[in-house]
Design a protein around this motif. Structure first.
Motif, mmCIF file in Angstrom:
data_model
loop_
_atom_site.group_PDB
_atom_site.id
_atom_site.type_symbol
_atom_site.label_atom_id
_atom_site.label_comp_id
_atom_site.label_asym_id
_atom_site.label_seq_id
_atom_site.Cartn_x
_atom_site.Cartn_y
_atom_site.Cartn_z
ATOM 1 N N GLU A 242 30.446 56.018 33.775
ATOM 2 C CA GLU A 242 31.765 55.389 33.787
ATOM 3 C C GLU A 242 31.792 54.205 34.735
ATOM 4 O OE1 GLU A 242 36.477 56.659 34.430
ATOM 5 O OE2 GLU A 242 34.853 58.103 34.705
ATOM 6 N N ASN A 243 32.459 53.146 34.319
ATOM 7 C CA ASN A 243 32.702 51.977 35.155
ATOM 8 C C ASN A 243 34.192 51.695 35.171
ATOM 9 O OD1 ASN A 243 29.989 50.507 35.944
ATOM 10 N ND2 ASN A 243 29.718 51.293 33.868
ATOM 11 N N THR A 244 34.703 51.316 36.327
ATOM 12 C CA THR A 244 36.118 50.985 36.455
ATOM 13 C C THR A 244 36.267 49.500 36.768
ATOM 14 O OG1 THR A 244 36.135 51.582 38.800
ATOM 15 C CG2 THR A 244 36.735 53.301 37.220
ATOM 16 N N PHE A 245 37.364 48.937 36.322
ATOM 17 C CA PHE A 245 37.640 47.520 36.539
ATOM 18 C C PHE A 245 39.125 47.290 36.308
ATOM 19 C CE2 PHE A 245 36.622 48.327 32.203
ATOM 20 C CZ PHE A 245 37.351 47.442 31.422
ATOM 21 N N GLU A 246 39.585 46.062 36.533
ATOM 22 C CA GLU A 246 40.991 45.735 36.344
ATOM 23 C C GLU A 246 41.147 44.465 35.536
ATOM 24 O OE1 GLU A 246 41.586 45.741 40.605
ATOM 25 O OE2 GLU A 246 40.329 47.477 40.190
ATOM 26 N N ILE A 247 42.287 44.384 34.861
ATOM 27 C CA ILE A 247 42.689 43.182 34.140
ATOM 28 C C ILE A 247 44.087 42.801 34.619
ATOM 29 C CG2 ILE A 247 43.322 42.213 31.894
ATOM 30 C CD1 ILE A 247 40.359 42.559 32.179
ATOM 31 N N GLU A 248 44.275 41.533 34.956
ATOM 32 C CA GLU A 248 45.598 41.027 35.321
ATOM 33 C C GLU A 248 46.051 40.039 34.253
ATOM 34 O OE1 GLU A 248 45.048 41.312 40.189
ATOM 35 O OE2 GLU A 248 45.016 39.343 39.201
ATOM 36 N N LEU A 249 47.293 40.201 33.794
ATOM 37 C CA LEU A 249 47.851 39.350 32.749
ATOM 38 C C LEU A 249 49.226 38.849 33.161
ATOM 39 C CD1 LEU A 249 47.175 41.514 29.551
ATOM 40 C CD2 LEU A 249 45.952 39.431 30.190
ATOM 41 N N ASP A 250 49.451 37.568 32.995
ATOM 42 C CA ASP A 250 50.790 36.998 33.030
ATOM 43 C C ASP A 250 50.896 36.115 31.797
ATOM 44 O OD1 ASP A 250 53.163 35.655 33.355
ATOM 45 O OD2 ASP A 250 52.846 35.138 35.460
ATOM 46 N N ASN A 251 51.422 36.683 30.720
ATOM 47 C CA ASN A 251 51.472 35.954 29.457
ATOM 48 C C ASN A 251 52.436 34.785 29.489
ATOM 49 O OD1 ASN A 251 49.580 37.655 28.335
ATOM 50 N ND2 ASN A 251 51.074 38.961 27.310
ATOM 51 N N SER A 252 53.373 34.793 30.438
ATOM 52 C CA SER A 252 54.332 33.687 30.519
ATOM 53 C C SER A 252 53.672 32.407 31.003
ATOM 54 C CB SER A 252 55.488 34.061 31.447
ATOM 55 O OG SER A 252 55.046 34.191 32.793
ATOM 56 N N THR A 253 52.568 32.510 31.741
ATOM 57 C CA THR A 253 51.870 31.334 32.255
ATOM 58 C C THR A 253 50.462 31.183 31.706
ATOM 59 O OG1 THR A 253 50.939 32.509 34.166
ATOM 60 C CG2 THR A 253 53.141 31.548 34.431
#
Length: 266
Positions: free
Chosen positions: A78-89
């Motif tokens: 298993e590998n963990t990671f993150e995704i950050e999204l701001d669809n407005s920009t």
């Protein structure tokens, strides 16, 4: 699927997508869908109903979230990671950790950025080692921006959506099916989205490259609420040709995005 060249699961899954990564295939589709925000060329009542189920308040265009994700391969690694999204920009960031270091690649204000332990001065060797290159960024941005935006991304320009002529059984359950093809400038793969006939939840999707046994199918399990959007929590990948299991992606948790790796202001 986690993008990590040192991970055996990455080696399997990325290679499985290599036939799709030509500009006439899957990558071109993802890239163009990620940049398009117009209405579909073909309307579908079934699409409208599944959109109403997953995103009843139309929050996707303004979504600001941080997703904590994990990927597990056939051996259970298993590998963990993150995704950050701001669809407005249009802000996007992929955060992974390797050898005790934090690697960040993303887009802000339409420009690429790369950070290693918070610093932008990165050697060529470390850029390759930690996946901090334009090709790496292009892949993760296209992949996660598309798959984690379904079914909302089916309203992008160049996406032709129609309900399949017949219902189809998958994993012992009968579904109504959205059949999707794309304008020539967008892509050539065939996609099928399996919709629960009572709730209109999207519970699976399948794609191929023209031959039914090519490509993969993904089973969706459980749901997590992300700013009013019902997102599938678990994605289990299988080969079309033999139903063999490939790996599992899971949303561990989601939280509002209140800070950015770099400025995301217009």
């Amino acid at each position: 699927m986690q993008y990590n060249p040192s991970n055996p699961f990455y080696s399997l899954t990325f290679k499985s997508f290599r036939p799709l990564l030509h500009l006439s295939g899957f990558l071109a589709l993802l890239l163009l869908l990620g940049s398009c925000q117009q209405e579909p060329t073909v309307d579908s009542e079934l699409l409208e109903k599944t959109l109403a189920y997953h995103d009843p308040e139309n929050n996707w265009p303004e979504l600001k979230t941080r997703l904590y994700l994990s990927s597990a391969d056939t051996a259970g690694q298993e590998n963990t990671f993150e995704i950050e999204l701001d669809n407005s920009t249009g802000y996007f960031a992929h955060i992974s950790r390797q050898d005790g270091k934090e690697a960040v690649k993303g887009i802000a204000n339409g420009k690429e950025f790369y950070l290693l332990d918070g610093k932008g001065d990165i050697s060529a060797e470390d850029r390759e080692k930690y996946g901090l290159t334009p090709d790496d960024l292009k892949w993760v941005h296209s992949f996660y921006g598309y798959l984690y935006g379904l079914p909302m991304k089916l309203t992008d320009e160049g996406v032709n959506v129609a309900e399949a002529a017949q219902n189809e059984e998958l994993e012992g359950k009968e579904y109504r099916v959205l059949e999707v093809n794309y304008d020539d400038a967008v892509g050539s793969d065939n996609w099928f989205f399996y919709i629960d006939p009572e709730t209109y939840a999207m519970e699976a999707y399948r794609f191929n490259h023209g031959e039914p046994e090519s490509g993969e199918y993904i089973l969706l399990e459980e749901e997590v609420m992300v700013d009013g959007i019902r997102m599938p929590k678990v994605r289990k990948w299988h080969w079309n040709k033999n139903n063999a299991y490939i790996g599992t992606d899971t949303i561990i948790k989601a939280e509002p995005l209140t800070s950015y790796r770099v400025s995301a202001e217009n």
